[in-house]
Enzyme design. Structure first.
Site, PDB file in Angstrom:
ATOM      1  N   CYS A   1       0.858  -1.178   0.000  1.00 40.62           N
ATOM      2  CA  CYS A   1       0.000   0.000   0.000  1.00 40.62           C
ATOM      3  C   CYS A   1       0.901   1.237   0.000  1.00 40.62           C
ATOM      4  O   CYS A   1       1.904   1.287   0.700  1.00 40.62           O
ATOM      5  CB  CYS A   1      -0.933   0.096   1.192  1.00 40.62           C
ATOM      6  SG  CYS A   1      -2.152  -1.204   1.271  1.00 40.62           S
TER       7      CYS A   1
ATOM      8  N   ARG B   1       4.200  -0.532  -4.789  1.00 36.18           N
ATOM      9  CA  ARG B   1       3.890  -1.014  -3.440  1.00 36.18           C
ATOM     10  C   ARG B   1       2.586  -1.797  -3.383  1.00 36.18           C
ATOM     11  O   ARG B   1       2.274  -2.427  -2.367  1.00 36.18           O
ATOM     12  CB  ARG B   1       3.787   0.172  -2.477  1.00 36.18           C
ATOM     13  CG  ARG B   1       5.054   0.981  -2.374  1.00 36.18           C
ATOM     14  CD  ARG B   1       4.837   2.180  -1.505  1.00 36.18           C
ATOM     15  NE  ARG B   1       4.774   1.825  -0.119  1.00 36.18           N
ATOM     16  CZ  ARG B   1       5.806   1.819   0.719  1.00 36.18           C
ATOM     17  NH1 ARG B   1       6.983   2.179   0.283  1.00 36.18           N
ATOM     18  NH2 ARG B   1       5.670   1.474   1.959  1.00 36.18           N
TER      19      ARG B   1
ATOM     20  N   TRP C   1      -2.718  -2.727  -1.644  1.00 32.32           N
ATOM     21  CA  TRP C   1      -2.392  -4.156  -1.726  1.00 32.32           C
ATOM     22  C   TRP C   1      -3.264  -4.797  -0.652  1.00 32.32           C
ATOM     23  O   TRP C   1      -3.030  -4.619   0.539  1.00 32.32           O
ATOM     24  CB  TRP C   1      -0.908  -4.373  -1.437  1.00 32.32           C
ATOM     25  CG  TRP C   1      -0.448  -5.781  -1.658  1.00 32.32           C
ATOM     26  CD1 TRP C   1       0.013  -6.324  -2.820  1.00 32.32           C
ATOM     27  CD2 TRP C   1      -0.391  -6.828  -0.681  1.00 32.32           C
ATOM     28  NE1 TRP C   1       0.351  -7.641  -2.624  1.00 32.32           N
ATOM     29  CE2 TRP C   1       0.107  -7.983  -1.327  1.00 32.32           C
ATOM     30  CE3 TRP C   1      -0.727  -6.929   0.670  1.00 32.32           C
ATOM     31  CZ2 TRP C   1       0.290  -9.194  -0.672  1.00 32.32           C
ATOM     32  CZ3 TRP C   1      -0.542  -8.138   1.317  1.00 32.32           C
ATOM     33  CH2 TRP C   1      -0.047  -9.255   0.642  1.00 32.32           C
TER      34      TRP C   1
ATOM     35  N   ASN D   1      -1.794   2.689   5.510  1.00 26.25           N
ATOM     36  CA  ASN D   1      -0.902   1.607   5.112  1.00 26.25           C
ATOM     37  C   ASN D   1      -0.550   0.853   6.390  1.00 26.25           C
ATOM     38  O   ASN D   1      -0.052   1.466   7.335  1.00 26.25           O
ATOM     39  CB  ASN D   1       0.358   2.207   4.451  1.00 26.25           C
ATOM     40  CG  ASN D   1       1.466   1.195   4.276  1.00 26.25           C
ATOM     41  OD1 ASN D   1       1.209  -0.008   4.185  1.00 26.25           O
ATOM     42  ND2 ASN D   1       2.697   1.656   4.235  1.00 26.25           N
ATOM     43  N   GLY D   2      -0.821  -0.449   6.425  1.00 28.38           N
ATOM     44  CA  GLY D   2      -0.534  -1.237   7.635  1.00 28.38           C
ATOM     45  C   GLY D   2      -1.717  -2.140   7.949  1.00 28.38           C
ATOM     46  O   GLY D   2      -2.566  -2.397   7.095  1.00 28.38           O
TER      47      GLY D   2
ATOM     48  N   GLU E   1      17.369 -18.199  -6.032  1.00 29.77           N
ATOM     49  CA  GLU E   1      17.021 -16.861  -6.523  1.00 29.77           C
ATOM     50  C   GLU E   1      16.528 -16.932  -7.980  1.00 29.77           C
ATOM     51  O   GLU E   1      15.553 -16.269  -8.342  1.00 29.77           O
ATOM     52  CB  GLU E   1      18.250 -15.946  -6.382  1.00 29.77           C
ATOM     53  CG  GLU E   1      18.102 -14.547  -6.920  1.00 29.77           C
ATOM     54  CD  GLU E   1      16.950 -13.735  -6.325  1.00 29.77           C
ATOM     55  OE1 GLU E   1      16.334 -14.165  -5.344  1.00 29.77           O
ATOM     56  OE2 GLU E   1      16.663 -12.666  -6.880  1.00 29.77           O
TER      57      GLU E   1
ATOM     58  N   LYS F   1      12.797 -15.739  -9.211  1.00 26.16           N
ATOM     59  CA  LYS F   1      12.568 -14.741 -10.271  1.00 26.16           C
ATOM     60  C   LYS F   1      11.551 -15.281 -11.280  1.00 26.16           C
ATOM     61  O   LYS F   1      10.639 -14.574 -11.685  1.00 26.16           O
ATOM     62  CB  LYS F   1      13.859 -14.387 -11.020  1.00 26.16           C
ATOM     63  CG  LYS F   1      14.860 -13.545 -10.307  1.00 26.16           C
ATOM     64  CD  LYS F   1      14.434 -12.130 -10.028  1.00 26.16           C
ATOM     65  CE  LYS F   1      13.686 -12.010  -8.750  1.00 26.16           C
ATOM     66  NZ  LYS F   1      14.348 -11.744  -7.538  1.00 26.16           N
TER      67      LYS F   1
ATOM     68  N   GLU G   1       7.953 -15.470  -9.762  1.00 25.68           N
ATOM     69  CA  GLU G   1       7.340 -14.163  -9.494  1.00 25.68           C
ATOM     70  C   GLU G   1       6.746 -13.508 -10.725  1.00 25.68           C
ATOM     71  O   GLU G   1       5.674 -12.930 -10.654  1.00 25.68           O
ATOM     72  CB  GLU G   1       8.412 -13.186  -8.985  1.00 25.68           C
ATOM     73  CG  GLU G   1       8.835 -13.360  -7.586  1.00 25.68           C
ATOM     74  CD  GLU G   1       9.840 -12.273  -7.220  1.00 25.68           C
ATOM     75  OE1 GLU G   1      10.974 -12.299  -7.738  1.00 25.68           O
ATOM     76  OE2 GLU G   1       9.484 -11.398  -6.434  1.00 25.68           O
TER      77      GLU G   1
ATOM     78  N   HIS H   1      17.550 -37.364  -3.423  1.00 23.28           N
ATOM     79  CA  HIS H   1      16.796 -37.715  -2.220  1.00 23.28           C
ATOM     80  C   HIS H   1      15.301 -37.435  -2.368  1.00 23.28           C
ATOM     81  O   HIS H   1      14.586 -37.359  -1.374  1.00 23.28           O
ATOM     82  CB  HIS H   1      17.361 -36.962  -1.008  1.00 23.28           C
ATOM     83  CG  HIS H   1      18.798 -37.291  -0.760  1.00 23.28           C
ATOM     84  ND1 HIS H   1      19.219 -38.512  -0.277  1.00 23.28           N
ATOM     85  CD2 HIS H   1      19.927 -36.571  -0.990  1.00 23.28           C
ATOM     86  CE1 HIS H   1      20.532 -38.517  -0.196  1.00 23.28           C
ATOM     87  NE2 HIS H   1      20.979 -37.351  -0.622  1.00 23.28           N
TER      88      HIS H   1
ATOM     89  N   LYS I   1       6.197  -4.426  -3.633  1.00 24.41           N
ATOM     90  CA  LYS I   1       7.644  -4.260  -3.475  1.00 24.41           C
ATOM     91  C   LYS I   1       8.063  -4.144  -2.013  1.00 24.41           C
ATOM     92  O   LYS I   1       9.112  -4.622  -1.622  1.00 24.41           O
ATOM     93  CB  LYS I   1       8.047  -2.982  -4.231  1.00 24.41           C
ATOM     94  CG  LYS I   1       9.519  -2.734  -4.272  1.00 24.41           C
ATOM     95  CD  LYS I   1      10.160  -3.518  -5.373  1.00 24.41           C
ATOM     96  CE  LYS I   1      11.661  -3.428  -5.358  1.00 24.41           C
ATOM     97  NZ  LYS I   1      12.257  -4.660  -5.882  1.00 24.41           N
TER      98      LYS I   1
HETATM   99  C1  F6R Z   1      11.807 -10.868  -4.792  1.00 27.20           C
HETATM  100  C2  F6R Z   1      11.561  -9.787  -3.871  1.00 27.20           C
HETATM  101  C3  F6R Z   1      11.119 -10.113  -2.488  1.00 27.20           C
HETATM  102  C4  F6R Z   1      11.915  -9.280  -1.485  1.00 27.20           C
HETATM  103  C5  F6R Z   1      11.384  -9.493  -0.061  1.00 27.20           C
HETATM  104  C6  F6R Z   1      12.202  -8.725   0.962  1.00 27.20           C
HETATM  105  O1  F6R Z   1      12.160 -10.417  -6.060  1.00 27.20           O
HETATM  106  O2  F6R Z   1      11.712  -8.640  -4.212  1.00 27.20           O
HETATM  107  O3  F6R Z   1      11.238 -11.463  -2.210  1.00 27.20           O
HETATM  108  O4  F6R Z   1      13.256  -9.641  -1.568  1.00 27.20           O
HETATM  109  O5  F6R Z   1      10.063  -9.072   0.005  1.00 27.20           O
HETATM  110  O6  F6R Z   1      12.183  -7.365   0.707  1.00 27.20           O
HETATM  111  P1  F6R Z   1      13.276  -6.400   1.274  1.00 27.20           P
HETATM  112  O7  F6R Z   1      14.579  -6.771   0.680  1.00 27.20           O
HETATM  113  O8  F6R Z   1      12.832  -5.032   0.834  1.00 27.20           O
HETATM  114  O9  F6R Z   1      13.269  -6.559   2.760  1.00 27.20           O
END
Ligand code: F6R
Length: 615
Positions: free
Chosen positions: A2, A27, A75, A101-102, A488, A492, A495, A511, A610
């Site tokens: 948000c 966000r 969000w 927001n929260g 990772e 990616k 996501e 395993h 984000k």
């Molecule tokens: C993946 C991604 C999320 C963040 C996670 C932590 O591409 O962006 O998995 O890595 O939400 O966010 P931060 O690093 O902002 O604490």
């Protein structure tokens, strides 16, 4: 998670709010809304399901007059994304509007009490409870709006950043925060408020970071008044200078922010490394470590806490610190650590890693670590965010604003800073010899060029992506330093393309997961020429002999793998501990192009946000 934005000044608020929401859209983007107070005091609320562009259209068809307003991009946490649940929420009389927001944790109890007193609710959100409570207090106590806001916040449990306006009050904007971030931009006869500084850039470079438990009453033509919510005593106001430019918030000719951010990694790593390795390449200097030498020398254990991509960087950090510092290291998901009753003391260092610096679980983990007496060090990107302000010391990764929801340049920045950190701590403790420092530091210094070289795989990956666009599942395998790289790479892909992908340590395959391998399950195997290369070759063969297609990420000049894998992608040869930096580049590009081929919105993938400021 948000985004909120607000404006009070002499210009039309609507345009400023819409532009601000667009910058905050990363966000959350399932619905948006705004409330404008006209100069004659009338209150107009506009809301729309979906992206900010929808709100822009809806608002344009209505009354958008006014130099005071608040806005929100959502969000969803409580209630599905629709026009009713979108913010701003208004009180029963329609006089007070609020964006939030929260999460209000005790909303159910408060809702029951208010309902028993005849308050009728329209939405399913936790936020509406707060605006109704403010109005209820204002009416029953016959107090001012700011007194009612403060009183209501004293009754609320949970996290919030809020902005409130009232019909008939075109000169007053009230904001407050607890655990969720809020920044105030101080302009000439105008004030901006936002969840982070991005909507403010271009208007003013003077900002105030509202602290936890603070509330600000912003009145047109008067100095900003900030008080503690709990004590009502005035707070000291610190004005900071923003060092962000508008160009950093634009796509710079790329189709998407994510592609721009992938391609800007040579430059961002340059910024990340600047001034941190001595010119002779023999020493790493991080001020956060220098200033706290004794803590690092006496540390008996280091625990890394983070979420998501940052947690993957933490896994790489663990190996780096173990290899260079000879200290026991643990890695924890922040969300598990916070409820895991961690055993910590003054000889513990907790390193929190976060791009946004606002992740609620990571912030909570920091608070617990501090309560238990550990020294908390932050590795963060966003300057002035809550995490760097909550930690005892730290190092910024300095990769600039990351706007694409899927993290790319922040990951390589985090791994780079963790490498520097491990070298700096290792030197302090005498655990690493000078030649090793020189070898790694020299390779780091040329890393921007090495990444530039690595990015040349772009066209090849684009072609490769077409072959795999319609796969339903993927495995990503790696060993040692590159097991986290595999995690990772899989994240990616998940996501942004919504293809199921799993990362595994390559040797764990036998395993269980090996049962999944058939001709429909491709594997991406990270196999640079390092100390585990011979081992991973046999893992590749195990996959191949079960009919699975293999894309191997190999060091330049490794032609032997061509005979085993279906496709080989070459990356430059670097010291083993730096292979995740180069190997992650083709994985970012592969995920990107597969998602683009599928027509997905890579910058704003479904359900994601984000900055994860809720639990
Ligand atoms: C993946 C991604 C999320 C963040 C996670 C932590 O591409 O962006 O998995 O890595 O939400 O966010 P931060 O690093 O902002 O604490």
């Amino acid at each position: 998670m948000c985004g909120i934005v607000g404006y009070i000044g002499s210009n039309g608020a609507c345009k400023i709010l819409i532009q601000g929401l667009k910058r905050l859209e990363y966000r959350g983007y399932d619905s948006a809304g705004m409330a404008l107070v006209g100069n004659d005091g009338r209150l107009n609320v506009h809301k729309s399901k979906g992206k900010v562009a929808n709100l822009e259209q809806t608002a344009a068809a209505g009354d958008t007059e006014g130099c005071l307003g608040i806005a929100h991009t959502r969000w969803a946490t409580h209630g599905e994304p629709n026009d009713i649940n979108a913010h701003p929420h208004v009180s029963q009389s329609g006089d007070i509007a609020l964006v939030h927001n929260g999460t209000i944790e005790n909303y159910a109890v408060l809702k029951k009490v208010l309902s028993d007193h005849g308050v009728e609710f329209k939405s399913e959100t936790d936020t509406e409870v707060l605006v109704q409570l403010i109005e209820y207090i204002k009416l029953t106590s016959n107090c001012t709006l700011s007194e009612a806001v403060r009183e209501a916040l004293l009754q609320v449990e949970g996290a919030y950043a809020i902005a409130v306006v009232e019909r008939g009050e075109p000169d007053t904007l009230i904001v407050a925060r607890k655990s969720s971030p809020l920044v105030i931009g101080v302009g000439d006869n105008e004030t901006f408020i936002a969840s982070d500084a991005t909507p403010i850039i271009g208007y003013t470079d003077k900002v105030i970071y509202l602290e936890n438990d603070e509330m600000a009453v912003i009145k047109r033509g008067e100095p900003i008044n900030i008080v503690s919510i709990s004590s009502n005593l005035p707070s000291k106001i610190d004005i900071h200078k923003l060092r962000l430019s508008l160009a950093q918030l634009e796509k710079g000719g790329y189709d998407t922010f994510m592609l721009k951010e992938i391609f800007e990694q040579p430059a961002t790593l340059c910024d990340c490394l600047r001034g941190r390795i001595t010119p002779d390449g023999r020493r790493v200097v991080l001020s956060g470590v220098e200033l706290n030498k004794q803590k690092f020398i006496e540390a008996e254990r280091i625990t890394l806490v983070a979420c998501g991509t940052s947690w993957h960087a933490a896994l790489i950090g663990k190996r780096l610190i173990q290899d260079f510092c000879q200290i026991p290291v643990e890695v924890e998901y922040a969300s598990e650590f916070r409820y895991g009753n961690p055993v910590l003391g003054p000889k513990d260092i907790v390193i929190s890693i976060s791009q946004s610096g606002e992740t609620a679980d990571t912030l909570a983990a920091i608070q617990i670590a501090k309560q238990k007496g550990a020294f908390v060090y932050g590795v963060c990107n966003v300057v002035g965010a809550s995490i760097p302000r909550a930690t005892d010391s730290g190092t910024y990764i300095h990769v600039g604003p990351e706007i694409g929801v899927a993290s790319t340049k922040a990951f390589t920045g985090q791994v780079t800073v963790l490498t520097l950190l491990a070298l700096a701590i290792g030197q302090l403790r005498g655990a690493i010899d000078e030649e090793k420092v020189y070898e790694i530091a020299s390779a780091l210094k040329t890393m921007p060029k090495t990444i530039e070289e690595t990015l040349k795989v772009d066209t090849e990956i684009q072609k490769l992506s077409r072959i795999f666009t319609y796969a339903h599942n993927f495995l990503y395998l790696g060993r040692g330093y590159n097991y986290p790289t595999a995690l990772e790479g899989a994240l990616k892909l998940k996501e942004i393309s919504y293809i199921h992908a799993e990362g595994y340590p390559a040797a764990e395959m036998k395993h269980g997961p090996i049962a999944l391998i058939d001709h429909e399950m491709p594997s991406v195997i990270i196999a640079p020429s390092d100390s585990l290369y011979d081992k991973i070759i046999s893992n590749v063969q195990q996959v191949k002999s079960r009919g699975g297609a293999v894309v191997a990420i190999v060091s330049k000049g490794n032609t032997a793998m061509n005979d085993i894998a279906d496709f080989c992608i070459e990356i430059p040869e670097v010291p083993e501990c730096l292979t995740p930096l180069v190997a992650s580049i083709p994985l970012q590009l592969l995920a990107y192009y597969i998602a683009v081929n599928k027509g997905k919105d890579v910058d704003q993938p479904r359900n994601l946000a984000k900055s994860v400021t809720v639990e």
